[in-house]
Scaffold this motif. Structure first.
Motif, PDB file in Angstrom:
ATOM      1  N   UNK A  73     -21.118 -10.479  37.088  1.00  0.00           N
ATOM      2  CA  UNK A  73     -22.260  -9.721  36.851  1.00  0.00           C
ATOM      3  C   UNK A  73     -23.575 -10.242  37.118  1.00  0.00           C
ATOM      4  N   UNK A  74     -24.537  -9.811  37.961  1.00  0.00           N
ATOM      5  CA  UNK A  74     -25.901 -10.353  38.202  1.00  0.00           C
ATOM      6  C   UNK A  74     -26.432 -10.309  36.650  1.00  0.00           C
ATOM      7  N   UNK A  75     -27.344 -11.189  36.559  1.00  0.00           N
ATOM      8  CA  UNK A  75     -28.139 -11.308  35.228  1.00  0.00           C
ATOM      9  C   UNK A  75     -28.814 -10.111  34.622  1.00  0.00           C
ATOM     10  N   UNK A  76     -29.393  -9.491  35.781  1.00  0.00           N
ATOM     11  CA  UNK A  76     -30.314  -8.243  35.420  1.00  0.00           C
ATOM     12  C   UNK A  76     -29.407  -7.043  35.015  1.00  0.00           C
ATOM     13  N   UNK A  77     -27.854  -7.147  35.260  1.00  0.00           N
ATOM     14  CA  UNK A  77     -26.891  -6.125  34.672  1.00  0.00           C
ATOM     15  C   UNK A  77     -26.249  -6.455  33.450  1.00  0.00           C
ATOM     16  N   UNK A  78     -26.774  -7.261  32.826  1.00  0.00           N
ATOM     17  CA  UNK A  78     -26.233  -7.600  31.390  1.00  0.00           C
ATOM     18  C   UNK A  78     -26.604  -6.401  30.476  1.00  0.00           C
ATOM     19  N   UNK A  79     -25.433  -6.021  29.812  1.00  0.00           N
ATOM     20  CA  UNK A  79     -25.624  -4.845  28.630  1.00  0.00           C
ATOM     21  C   UNK A  79     -25.530  -3.635  29.497  1.00  0.00           C
ATOM     22  N   UNK A  80     -26.146  -2.520  28.945  1.00  0.00           N
ATOM     23  CA  UNK A  80     -26.079  -1.303  29.475  1.00  0.00           C
ATOM     24  C   UNK A  80     -27.097  -1.291  30.619  1.00  0.00           C
ATOM     25  N   UNK A  81     -26.813  -0.600  31.674  1.00  0.00           N
ATOM     26  CA  UNK A  81     -27.790  -0.516  32.673  1.00  0.00           C
ATOM     27  C   UNK A  81     -27.927   0.978  33.150  1.00  0.00           C
ATOM     28  N   UNK A  82     -29.321   1.527  32.974  1.00  0.00           N
ATOM     29  CA  UNK A  82     -29.361   2.991  33.512  1.00  0.00           C
ATOM     30  C   UNK A  82     -29.288   3.277  34.810  1.00  0.00           C
ATOM     31  N   UNK A  83     -28.331   4.454  35.032  1.00  0.00           N
ATOM     32  CA  UNK A  83     -27.665   4.781  36.282  1.00  0.00           C
ATOM     33  C   UNK A  83     -28.199   6.255  36.257  1.00  0.00           C
ATOM     34  N   UNK A  84     -29.238   6.915  37.252  1.00  0.00           N
ATOM     35  CA  UNK A  84     -29.244   8.112  37.082  1.00  0.00           C
ATOM     36  C   UNK A  84     -28.601   8.833  38.441  1.00  0.00           C
ATOM     37  N   UNK A  85     -28.307  10.048  38.588  1.00  0.00           N
ATOM     38  CA  UNK A  85     -27.651  10.835  39.558  1.00  0.00           C
ATOM     39  C   UNK A  85     -27.848  12.144  39.430  1.00  0.00           C
ATOM     40  N   UNK A  86     -27.656  12.890  40.480  1.00  0.00           N
ATOM     41  CA  UNK A  86     -27.536  14.542  40.500  1.00  0.00           C
ATOM     42  C   UNK A  86     -26.138  14.719  40.508  1.00  0.00           C
ATOM     43  N   UNK A  87     -25.994  16.034  39.961  1.00  0.00           N
ATOM     44  CA  UNK A  87     -24.409  16.522  40.377  1.00  0.00           C
ATOM     45  C   UNK A  87     -24.535  18.197  40.207  1.00  0.00           C
ATOM     46  N   UNK A  88     -23.640  18.479  40.590  1.00  0.00           N
ATOM     47  CA  UNK A  88     -23.274  20.214  40.651  1.00  0.00           C
ATOM     48  C   UNK A  88     -23.575  20.483  39.048  1.00  0.00           C
ATOM     49  N   UNK A  89     -24.240  21.791  39.066  1.00  0.00           N
ATOM     50  CA  UNK A  89     -24.428  22.263  37.625  1.00  0.00           C
ATOM     51  C   UNK A  89     -23.311  22.750  37.128  1.00  0.00           C
ATOM     52  N   UNK A  90     -22.140  23.118  37.601  1.00  0.00           N
ATOM     53  CA  UNK A  90     -20.953  23.367  37.110  1.00  0.00           C
ATOM     54  C   UNK A  90     -20.171  22.132  36.538  1.00  0.00           C
ATOM     55  N   UNK A  91     -20.453  21.025  37.066  1.00  0.00           N
ATOM     56  CA  UNK A  91     -19.982  19.912  36.788  1.00  0.00           C
ATOM     57  C   UNK A  91     -20.644  19.253  35.500  1.00  0.00           C
ATOM     58  N   UNK A  92     -21.796  19.473  35.711  1.00  0.00           N
ATOM     59  CA  UNK A  92     -22.662  19.154  34.224  1.00  0.00           C
ATOM     60  C   UNK A  92     -22.624  19.932  33.129  1.00  0.00           C
ATOM     61  N   UNK A  93     -22.107  21.129  33.259  1.00  0.00           N
ATOM     62  CA  UNK A  93     -21.666  21.986  32.345  1.00  0.00           C
ATOM     63  C   UNK A  93     -20.458  21.869  31.749  1.00  0.00           C
ATOM     64  N   UNK A  94     -19.573  21.597  32.722  1.00  0.00           N
ATOM     65  CA  UNK A  94     -17.989  21.263  32.302  1.00  0.00           C
ATOM     66  C   UNK A  94     -18.029  20.025  31.389  1.00  0.00           C
ATOM     67  N   UNK A  95     -18.806  19.057  31.817  1.00  0.00           N
ATOM     68  CA  UNK A  95     -18.815  17.822  31.190  1.00  0.00           C
ATOM     69  C   UNK A  95     -19.335  17.884  29.783  1.00  0.00           C
ATOM     70  N   UNK A  96     -20.682  18.643  29.682  1.00  0.00           N
ATOM     71  CA  UNK A  96     -21.343  18.864  28.370  1.00  0.00           C
ATOM     72  C   UNK A  96     -20.349  19.689  27.196  1.00  0.00           C
ATOM     73  N   UNK A  97     -19.519  20.371  27.973  1.00  0.00           N
ATOM     74  CA  UNK A  97     -18.486  21.357  27.213  1.00  0.00           C
ATOM     75  C   UNK A  97     -17.459  20.566  26.725  1.00  0.00           C
ATOM     76  N   UNK A  98     -16.812  19.840  27.306  1.00  0.00           N
ATOM     77  CA  UNK A  98     -15.879  18.828  27.180  1.00  0.00           C
ATOM     78  C   UNK A  98     -16.316  17.677  26.215  1.00  0.00           C
ATOM     79  N   UNK A  99     -17.460  17.364  26.331  1.00  0.00           N
ATOM     80  CA  UNK A  99     -18.193  16.439  25.296  1.00  0.00           C
ATOM     81  C   UNK A  99     -18.187  17.065  23.739  1.00  0.00           C
ATOM     82  N   UNK A 100     -18.481  18.189  23.815  1.00  0.00           N
ATOM     83  CA  UNK A 100     -18.779  19.007  22.466  1.00  0.00           C
ATOM     84  C   UNK A 100     -17.582  19.183  22.021  1.00  0.00           C
ATOM     85  N   UNK A 101     -16.826  19.732  22.939  1.00  0.00           N
ATOM     86  CA  UNK A 101     -15.317  19.965  22.373  1.00  0.00           C
ATOM     87  C   UNK A 101     -14.517  19.147  21.613  1.00  0.00           C
ATOM     88  N   UNK A 102     -14.605  18.008  22.326  1.00  0.00           N
ATOM     89  CA  UNK A 102     -13.865  16.698  22.065  1.00  0.00           C
ATOM     90  C   UNK A 102     -14.597  16.056  20.483  1.00  0.00           C
TER      91      UNK A 102
END
Length: 113
Positions: free
Chosen positions: A56-85
């Motif tokens: 791993x490169x030195x600037x990638x130690x620990x948690x690294x922010x990573x942003x992306x865009x996704x389909x609204x259905x995927x985001x909703x399903x992901x949030x729903x799964x997270x809350x249910x779990x």
């Protein structure tokens, strides 16, 4: 809105600038402040083909922010799964954990991890 200015201009116009701030803007003889050169980058990115892993490169130690865009259905399903779990008290209930597990699985299946 005020006009943009460079760091160097800002430092010259700002009183009480510390040495550390000057070293950041103007560079330093200190090795920890040097930019990463191609040779240093190659030293950090040694590939071990037998295990298909990379250091791993030195600037990638620990948690690294990573942003992306996704389909609204995927985001909703992901949030729903997270809350249910979370309500069911299951492990891997945070969105970050679910995404990491899914991406890691995909990377392993395709030989990248």
């Amino acid at each position: 809105m005020s006009p943009r200015r460079s760091l160097v201009t800002g430092l010259s116009e700002t009183p009480n600038v510390t040495e550390q701030e000057k070293k950041f803007v103007f560079g330093s003889d200190d090795e920890s402040m040097e930019p990463i050169t191609e040779s240093k980058l190659n030293a950090f990115a040694k590939i071990d083909n037998s295990q298909n892993t990379e250091e791993v490169l030195p600037q990638y130690r620990g948690r690294v922010p990573l942003t992306t865009r996704c389909d609204p259905k995927l985001a909703s399903a992901l949030k729903r799964a997270s809350l249910k779990r979370q309500l069911e008290g299951l492990e891997t209930c945070q969105i970050q954990e679910i995404i990491e597990e899914a991406v890691e699985t995909w990377l392993k299946e395709h030989g990248y991890y």
